[in-house]
Enzyme design. Sequence first.
Site, PDB file in Angstrom:
ATOM      1  N   GLY A  72      -9.197  71.549   2.968  1.00 24.39           N
ATOM      2  CA  GLY A  72     -10.139  70.519   2.906  1.00 24.39           C
ATOM      3  C   GLY A  72     -11.128  70.273   1.546  1.00 24.39           C
ATOM      4  CG  ASN A 153     -19.717  70.411   8.527  1.00 23.14           C
ATOM      5  OD1 ASN A 153     -20.241  69.489   7.888  1.00 23.14           O
ATOM      6  ND2 ASN A 153     -20.201  71.609   8.193  1.00 23.14           N
ATOM      7  CD  GLN A 181     -15.452  70.489  11.701  1.00 25.55           C
ATOM      8  OE1 GLN A 181     -15.230  70.451  12.863  1.00 25.55           O
ATOM      9  NE2 GLN A 181     -15.722  71.202  10.918  1.00 25.55           N
ATOM     10  CB  SER A 201      -8.872  71.337   6.668  1.00 28.11           C
ATOM     11  OG  SER A 201      -8.802  72.595   6.516  1.00 28.11           O
ATOM     12  CG  HIS A 203      -8.972  76.501   8.582  1.00 25.94           C
ATOM     13  ND1 HIS A 203     -10.111  77.100   8.898  1.00 25.94           N
ATOM     14  CD2 HIS A 203      -9.148  75.563   7.354  1.00 25.94           C
ATOM     15  CE1 HIS A 203     -10.960  76.474   8.109  1.00 25.94           C
ATOM     16  NE2 HIS A 203     -10.533  75.810   7.373  1.00 25.94           N
ATOM     17  CB  THR A 239       5.222  77.094  -6.115  1.00 23.14           C
ATOM     18  OG1 THR A 239       5.451  77.281  -7.490  1.00 23.14           O
ATOM     19  CG2 THR A 239       6.011  77.222  -5.240  1.00 23.14           C
ATOM     20  CB  CYS A 327     -19.616  76.849   4.104  1.00 27.96           C
ATOM     21  SG  CYS A 327     -18.488  76.026   4.931  1.00 27.96           S
TER      22      CYS A 327
HETATM   23  N1  PLP Z   1     -15.171  69.446   5.276  1.00 31.24           N
HETATM   24  C1  PLP Z   1     -15.853  69.675   6.240  1.00 31.24           C
HETATM   25  C2  PLP Z   1     -16.380  68.682   7.228  1.00 31.24           C
HETATM   26  C3  PLP Z   1     -15.560  70.975   7.009  1.00 31.24           C
HETATM   27  O1  PLP Z   1     -16.197  71.323   8.210  1.00 31.24           O
HETATM   28  C4  PLP Z   1     -15.048  71.967   6.311  1.00 31.24           C
HETATM   29  C5  PLP Z   1     -14.714  73.372   6.676  1.00 31.24           C
HETATM   30  O2  PLP Z   1     -15.874  74.023   7.093  1.00 31.24           O
HETATM   31  C6  PLP Z   1     -14.259  71.675   4.975  1.00 31.24           C
HETATM   32  C7  PLP Z   1     -14.818  70.270   4.427  1.00 31.24           C
HETATM   33  C8  PLP Z   1     -13.775  72.429   3.915  1.00 31.24           C
HETATM   34  O3  PLP Z   1     -12.392  72.823   4.420  1.00 31.24           O
HETATM   35  P1  PLP Z   1     -11.506  73.965   3.976  1.00 31.24           P
HETATM   36  O4  PLP Z   1     -12.255  75.286   4.753  1.00 31.24           O
HETATM   37  O5  PLP Z   1     -10.211  73.793   4.336  1.00 31.24           O
HETATM   38  O6  PLP Z   1     -11.571  74.247   2.464  1.00 31.24           O
END
Ligand code: PLP
Length: 389
Positions: A72, A153, A181, A201, A203, A239, A327
């Site tokens: 993401g 998030n 999200q 994203s 995961h 790659t 984060c």
């Molecule tokens: N954007 C949002 C709203 C997210 O919640 C997150 C992850 O916490 C990200 C971006 C970042 O994604 P990634 O962990 O795949 O880099």
Amino acid sequence: MKRVYLDNGATTRTHPEVLKAMEPYFLEEYGNPSSVHSFGREALEAVENSREKVRELINARDSQEIIFTSGGTEADNLAIIGGAMANRKKGNHIITSAIEHHAVLHTCQYLEEEMGYSVTYLPVDRFGQVQIDDFKKALRKDTVLATIMAANNEIGTLQPIKELAALARENGTLFHTDAVQVVGHMPLDVQEWGVDMLSLSGHKFHGPKGVGALYLRKGLKIHPHMHGGAQEKKRRASTHNTTGIVGLGKACELARRNIPEKQKALVSLREKLIKGIEEKIDEVILNGHPKERLPGNVNFCFKYIEGESLLLSLDMQGIAASSGSACTSGSLDPSHVLLALGLSHEVAHGSLRLTLSEFNTEEDIDHVLEVLPGIVEKLREMSPLYKKD
Ligand code: PLP
């Protein structure tokens, strides 16, 4: 001890079917998708199949509108820097909101501080929503790009993306949304929303970590930020992460199955948890919008206590949650999102985010509702700020 994972906003369990789909691309079909031999061709076919699955999930018109990235964060960077740079002749003004993920906020700040762009950070109301009128007023002739997240998030609030994207389009402004999200958890249609770019994203919806995608509407240009090979039609060199891309494709395929039913089940667990906390614990504030929120997001502030101590106590009882976003944890500053809602530093410090996934059960919620009130009471008893009547 019973273990309950309620930190799905940070990351989710990889679905066993995703792992199974990925395995052959480690062990047997491990060729480089850019190679001409049969190993390479097989890998390329897998990459293109996944591209089609991502396209289907978000209803893009053409699978070539999907650019694979490392997640993401990279998709956000590519959209914002790449979009703003490629269209600089339109101007150097950018609009975003005060509650974006740092992948967006820090990227906008970079453009502001290092590249001469000017950025408007829109405020939000007390539920975390951007006001359409504020957005309208912020649009200028030289607004090259607007980036507003589809759902937050931390607090789960959904934004009126369709309306905002329509206004941006009328103004000739590129519109990007960070839908990291939302994708995989709610039905989403990029054509109906009318967005130019959208980040996702793997995961966050039971795919592997380290892989994501940017949707880029056909005909639009962005500057690549990775230079080297000609992969992804020269929009993202390096790659291909074939195994990750295959996993992402499988996660998209799985997410498309029974999305409304899964969403309904999550909403029911979410409401049970919200109601239970409000009934059993006093002096709590539900953060985010009561209805316009992600199906699996619960976020409360518990007055007179620190979110961090709440997290540790829950962890000792086998419950994984988060305070603010994963984060930003480790930082002593309260979440920028909670402050933007108008909460005081003191109250914002007592936040707890519980995020659900399809792997959670009623028993998980019962367990939290059994354990949490006691923990809150104990911590409040130790708090000099708490006075019991
Ligand atoms: N954007 C949002 C709203 C997210 O919640 C997150 C992850 O916490 C990200 C971006 C970042 O994604 P990634 O962990 O795949 O880099």
